[in-house]
Structure formats: C-alpha cells, structure tokens
Design an enzyme around this catalytic site. Sequence first.
Site, PDB file in Angstrom:
ATOM      1  N   ASP A  68      -9.084   2.519   3.137  1.00 52.64           N
ATOM      2  CA  ASP A  68      -9.373   2.989   1.789  1.00 52.64           C
ATOM      3  C   ASP A  68     -10.800   2.667   1.371  1.00 52.64           C
ATOM      4  OD1 ASP A  68      -8.949   0.247   1.667  1.00 52.64           O
ATOM      5  OD2 ASP A  68      -7.132   0.376   0.478  1.00 52.64           O
ATOM      6  N   ASN A 137       1.590  -6.028  -6.289  1.00 51.96           N
ATOM      7  CA  ASN A 137       2.520  -5.025  -6.839  1.00 51.96           C
ATOM      8  C   ASN A 137       3.148  -4.165  -5.740  1.00 51.96           C
ATOM      9  OD1 ASN A 137       0.446  -3.379  -6.063  1.00 51.96           O
ATOM     10  ND2 ASN A 137       0.130  -2.403  -8.042  1.00 51.96           N
ATOM     11  N   HIS A 139       1.499  -2.527  -3.262  1.00 55.80           N
ATOM     12  CA  HIS A 139       0.718  -1.418  -2.700  1.00 55.80           C
ATOM     13  C   HIS A 139       0.254  -1.724  -1.279  1.00 55.80           C
ATOM     14  CE1 HIS A 139      -3.104  -3.343  -4.465  1.00 55.80           C
ATOM     15  NE2 HIS A 139      -3.448  -3.119  -3.210  1.00 55.80           N
ATOM     16  N   GLU A 144      -0.516   3.024  -4.804  1.00 58.67           N
ATOM     17  CA  GLU A 144       0.097   2.258  -5.887  1.00 58.67           C
ATOM     18  C   GLU A 144       1.571   2.649  -6.054  1.00 58.67           C
ATOM     19  OE1 GLU A 144      -1.450  -0.144  -6.991  1.00 58.67           O
ATOM     20  OE2 GLU A 144      -3.454   0.282  -7.750  1.00 58.67           O
TER      21      GLU A 144
END
Length: 255
Positions: A68, A137, A139, A144
């Site tokens: 990414d 979280n 990801h 996400e």
Amino acid sequence: MTRVVIARDAVEAGDVAGDRLAEVVRAHRRPVLGFATGSTPTTVYRSLARRVREGEVDVAALSGFALDEYVGLPAGHPESYRSVIDRDVVEPLGLRPGAVLVPDGSASRTDEAAREYDDAIRAAGGVHLQLLGIGSNGHIGFNEPGSSLASRTRVKRLSAATRADNARFFDRLDDVPTHCVTQGLGTILEAEELLLLAFGESKAAAVAAAVEGPVSSGCPGSVIQLHPRVTVILDQGAASRLAHREYYEAERVGR
Ligand code: GLP
C-alpha cells in the site's frame, strides 16, 4: 487451518519469518515477495538482511511488491511507503533500484495506476510469499473494516482509527493523509503463501478476530482463513486473546 506460531518476542518472531522468507527466495529462480510496511515487519527485514550478509541467501534475482501507499505525500516524503520500503527493505538487502514496486500514490491518475499495479503483479507471475501486519481495527494492507473480500488494488479512505494509529509517524494528526492506495483483499489472497505477524496486546483483539472469528468484512484480516497456506506469527501479547492458544502451542511442540 491457519498455522499459529507464538514466539517469545518480536526478535524471535522475526527470525522464524526470516527463515521462511529465505527458504522461499532459495526455492525460486525469480522469487517475488510481497512486502508490508509499519513497525511490525522490521525484525523480519533485519533477520533477512543478516542472512544476506552472511551468504545464507542470495537476493540478486529477488523482486517484490509493497501492499500500500498513502495518497498525496510529496515524492521523497520520509513517511511515504516508497521511502519506508527503500529504507527498510531495498537498502539493507542491497536490492537493485526498482526491484520493489510500491503503488503510486502521487499520480493524478491514481485509479488507473491502481489497476496497473494488479497487472504488474500478474505480469511478474504473482507473489510467492506475502508478508502482512494487521491494524488494531483488523485492517490488512489499508483494507479498512467494510472492505469487499474480493477487492482489487484501489484508492480507499483511511478510517479515523488508522489515521490516529499512524499519527505517531507524523508531526500532527492533520498531517496524516486521508486516502491511500492499497492492494485489495482479493489481490492479497492470490499470493501463494501468507505470513501475518502481530506484536503487542494492542493487536490481541484484532488477531483473535482474524484467526478465530467469523470471516467477515468487519475484520478484513479474517480473509486469511480463506487461504490454504497461512502462518500467523505472534508474540505473547498479540496471542493473549486467542481462545485456542494452548492448542496452537501443543501443535507446534508436537510437529
Ligand atoms: C499500517 C499499514 C499496514 C500495517 C498496519 C499495522 O497502517 N498500512 O500495512 O500492517 O497498519 O502497522 P504496524 O505494524 O505499524 O502496527
């Protein structure tokens, strides 16, 4: 099922992963690795760099793809993932410039560049081993919660939680980009093998959800359960909320 290795600490975990990376590099004439950024994989890269220095593995033919990139950081920004990959991977391993591609987050044609990135991965013959971290979280890459399980490389908005987590790399929260380009969950699943690492108690809930929870876009990391060849390498803190921890440890000893 997912193989879970619980290491003493991040250094031992980095060595376990470094060992596997070296095996994969030796096994292919043109090895292709998928590289992750963030704090987690740094002990892995150090372990692999040591093996290169000691002549245990030759990385001359190695190439790779990063997961990414932030959108909108100026070229050469020290926290762009292009710079992080150069610093943590390309330079210590002594790879040729251009050996590791990173999604282009500066292009005005980011969507088109994202599609071209998937094409480049295919043209290279795919990724032999993909390294992954996991966000608190859940990801992976920058996919996400809510990301499609079949998603391809594309532009995404970062969640408030991820921007807050990553603010430590920037002077101020406002300096953290709002968007990113990330390999999709479908793209990641096409790698031949996945190796996910996580350290610290702040990752324990995300790890338990990814490894033992339902496969759900609510925890993007849970897609690893759909892959036939996955190893999860944890330290004690990251493993602390696994319901079946004793089972994984016993399995490793009995291997
Ligand atoms: C970052 C990256 C991910 C990384 C994750 C965890 O935002 N985009 O690729 O795996 O979040 O980061 P860290 O390893 O620093 O905890």
